[in-house]
Design a protein around this motif. Structure first.
Motif, PDB file in Angstrom:
ATOM      1  N   ASP B 230       0.839  -1.189   0.000  1.00 36.30           N
ATOM      2  CA  ASP B 230       0.000   0.000   0.000  1.00 36.30           C
ATOM      3  C   ASP B 230       0.865   1.225   0.000  1.00 36.30           C
ATOM      4  OD1 ASP B 230      -1.652   2.251   1.150  1.00 36.30           O
ATOM      5  OD2 ASP B 230      -3.161   0.711   0.818  1.00 36.30           O
ATOM      6  N   ALA B 231       0.603   2.104  -0.941  1.00 36.05           N
ATOM      7  CA  ALA B 231       1.440   3.290  -1.105  1.00 36.05           C
ATOM      8  C   ALA B 231       1.356   4.196   0.109  1.00 36.05           C
ATOM      9  CB  ALA B 231       1.020   4.051  -2.356  1.00 36.05           C
ATOM     10  N   THR B 232       0.267   4.121   0.858  1.00 39.05           N
ATOM     11  CA  THR B 232       0.106   5.058   1.961  1.00 39.05           C
ATOM     12  C   THR B 232       0.649   4.506   3.276  1.00 39.05           C
ATOM     13  OG1 THR B 232      -2.069   4.189   2.453  1.00 39.05           O
ATOM     14  CG2 THR B 232      -1.964   6.060   0.962  1.00 39.05           C
ATOM     15  N   GLY B 233       1.132   3.280   3.264  1.00 35.68           N
ATOM     16  CA  GLY B 233       1.639   2.733   4.506  1.00 35.68           C
ATOM     17  C   GLY B 233       2.840   1.866   4.251  1.00 35.68           C
TER      18      GLY B 233
END
Lengths: 419, 272
Positions: B230-233
């Motif tokens: 996941d790009a956000t985590g």
């Protein structure tokens, strides 16, 4: 047998097809659907919060989740197929696109309790005078600093962060004294950090209606030049190194090759496990020392209800529950960002030594010092976000110059905004 | 001497081709923080932890995702083999009104980008109440919608001498009998090709499975694998690589089994 002609057969076929389709049309509406993006820990936390919702007598629901990039493909298809989830997580990057296409419901009359929320966050989802979403978190841009590494190199860290000039000086000194390391990662393509820089130059980045870029070409050029100078002085890595160090695990701070990293405040919890000493959360560099009005606190992820929802009341109740219920707050922690209310922050920050608690403290300290929060990002923001990075990369590889790049970006904004 | 040189060259080429695969297997055996540290292939602290983590970390056993993928793949393979061959037979051998137009239309569907039809398809499946079920993946394959396979088999059937049909007709076969007794057996290499590609493409088909499936226990392997990133985590690379290795196993098994069949099929087609 003559009566059974080809035409009757066709007619029969059409009738059968209609018979199969019609019950579908009337729509078995099913339970309320809740959908979000995020990595696995987010999914687990939200599932726990939803369990709490169910055990406190909340309505039936079904949950869906996907990683960030895939989520938008799926949501776009669902929305155009008239099958959007009832409660959905919305990012500010796409908010105006969905709100502007009337895919989201006006929450005004649904009575979601936002009384405890920080004011800027509660109003994050207001567009054209209607409230299309409630902020999930209070976040601000920040830098995470490995103070231990800087002290070992003989440097000091100012309590309020650096000014841009002092920061450049620091980065040069650090790269000079630590073999093979850089004072900073290259942030030339970081559009969100640039927004803070642009606001430090006196204007919002976009006009209130989202139709125009207010930031001048000179400011953009100055920014690209600033990072070009740092690269030339070897204080920031060359472009080919930056290209290979995207992603949290590969970032320069995780591999010990830079003492700091920029990002939204809650992401410090993703970097902390990869760095041995505790990371300090600081404001990003400023134009005038101690003047933090370039920064802002805002909810950049929102809870929204889709316009086509068949369960708007339950959906509104669920959003209220996720924001205000003690069990839900504890389950979510800071996985969606720093919680948007004082009550929630106090509940979550119990573990004082953790990176999460430092993130919360940062946001609380910042309140009152930051500037007014900007309007929701305009339609086409996503395109500018990637365009800015692409232009910065071209400059980094020497295919363009800061002046030409700045012009290119201004042109891109002229074409993209106000459509 | 020349053979030795040739072998050395081929071996080197094979190693280069294999390197990414070997790297993935090696990465799946390393702790998370070691994965991007060193480019070498030998893990310093080998561990099977990633396999245990990946198998259970999503809260649903990875076995369920594999089972879901296998169910869909099996159905699609059966559907494509049965209906595409039947359709191809009709196009290649039977005469009916509008055959040429329909054939052209069918070919046109190959050239249509999937995104053009995506939303219309989604709406149809929604009206049928098939969202979040396996049907949107399975049912189309039973309607011979994969024009590529139909085309492949049409070409193949055209290469089978019509005299065989005529002989069968004299012996009393109708159109159905010719399909069953003459065409289908001779078509087996094309059927095997169809089966293999149907399997591999469906096994790897991420997009429609992402769009149509939502409930966690109904997800398939490609969708579940993406969940590790996941790009956000932070991404769970170790678990991702471990489960990717696991995911490869069925594909390799299917390929190995069917590859022998391909060769057998080839041998049978020769006219005696």
């Amino acid at each position: 047998m003559n009566t059974f002609s080809r035409r009757t057969l066709l007619g029969l076929g059409a009738a059968t097809a209609a018979a199969i389709t019609v019950p579908g049309c009337s729509g078995k509406s099913g339970p309320m659907r809740v959908s979000w993006y995020g990595p696995d820990p987010v999914t687990k936390a939200l599932n726990k919060a939803l369990d709490a919702w169910k055990s406190s007598g909340g309505a039936e629901y079904s949950a869906e989740s996907a990683p960030f990039d895939d989520y938008w493909d799926k949501l776009a298809t669902q929305t155009s197929g008239n099958n959007a989830p009832d409660v959905l997580r919305m990012s500010m990057s796409y908010f105006s696109d969905y709100a502007g296409r009337s895919a989201l419901k006006d929450l005004g009359s649904l009575g979601i309790d936002t009384s405890g929320l920080d004011k800027d966050v509660a109003a994050s989802g207001v567009a054209d005078g209607k409230n299309y979403g409630v902020g999930q978190s209070s976040i601000s841009y920040s830098m995470y600093v490995d103070e231990g590494a800087i002290k070992n190199a003989g440097g000091t860290v100012p309590a309020q962060g650096w000014t841009w000039d002092k920061f450049a000086e620091f980065a040069r000194d650090y790269s000079g004294s630590v073999q093979g390391a850089f004072g900073s990662s290259d942030q030339a393509g970081n559009f969100q950090l640039f927004e803070v820089y642009a606001r430090q130059h006196g204007t919002e980045m976009f006009s209130d209606d989202g139709g125009k870029l207010l930031t001048t070409k000179e400011t953009v050029q100055e920014w690209f030049q600033y990072w070009a100078d740092l690269r030339n002085a070897k204080a920031a890595p060359p472009q080919n190194v930056s290209g290979e160090t995207t992603g949290i695990e590969k970032s320069l701070i995780a591999t010990g090759k830079a003492p700091l990293q920029f990002g939204w405040v809650q992401q410090v919890t993703f970097y902390q496990p990869l760095v041995k000493s505790p990371l300090t959360v600081l404001p990003v560099p400023q134009g005038k020392a101690g003047d933090l009005t370039g920064q802002f606190v805002k909810g950049l992820d929102l809870w929204c209800i889709s316009a086509a929802s068949k369960h708007p009341e339950d959906a509104a109740k669920l959003i209220g529950f996720l924001l205000n219920d003690e069990k839900a707050i504890k389950a979510i922690g800071i996985l969606l960002g720093v919680p948007p209310s004082k009550k929630a922050r106090d509940l979550v920050s119990a573990d004082a030594g953790s990176a999460g608690a430092r993130a919360i403290k940062y946001v609380e300290d910042l309140a009152g010092k930051v500037g007014p929060s900007p309007k929701p990002w305009p339609k086409g923001y996503g395109e500018l976000l990637t365009g800015f990075d692409r232009i910065a990369e071209n400059i980094g590889f020497g295919k363009s110059t800061p002046a030409a790049g700045a012009q290119e970006f201004v042109d891109l904004a002229g074409k993209t905004l106000g459509q | 001497m020349r053979r030795v040189l040739a072998h050395a060259g081929l071996t080197a080429g094979a190693l280069i081709m294999l390197y990414p695969l070997l790297w993935m297997i090696s990465a799946s055996l390393r702790p998370n923080n070691e994965i991007f540290d060193r480019p070498g292939l030998i893990p310093e602290h080998p561990t099977l932890g990633n396999y245990a983590l990946g198998w259970s970390s999503t809260g649903t056993s990875f076995g369920i995702y594999i089972m879901n993928s296998l169910i869909i793949c099996a159905a699609v393979v059966i559907g494509n083999v049965l209906t595409c061959s039947l359709t191809a037979y009709a196009f290649a051998r039977l005469t009916f009104v509008g055959r040429k137009t329909l054939f052209a239309l069918m070919l046109a569907t190959i050239m249509l980008p999937a995104h053009v039809t995506l939303i219309a398809q989604y709406s149809i499946f929604r009206k049928l109440n098939w969202i979040d079920t396996f049907w949107p993946m399975i049912v189309p394959s039973f309607l011979a919608t994969d024009a590529f396979f139909v085309f492949l088999m049409v070409q193949f059937i055209r290469s089978i001498p019509v005299e065989l049909d005529d002989a069968a007709r004299i012996d009393g076969c109708g159109a159905w009998g010719i399909y069953r007794r003459i065409i289908l057996p001779l078509l087996s290499p094309a059927l095997v090709t169809t089966a293999i590609f149907s399997f591999i493409w469906t096994w790897n088909n991420f997009f429609s499975q992402l769009i149509y499936l939502s409930t966690r226990t109904r997800l398939t392997v490609p969708v579940a694998l993406r969940g590790f990133l996941d790009a956000t985590g932070s991404s769970e690379w170790g678990a991702l690589f471990a489960m990717s290795v696991v995911t490869l196993v069925p594909v390799v098994v299917v390929f190995v089994i069917f590859q022998r069949r391909i060769l057998a099929g080839m041998a049978h087609t020769g006219l005696k």
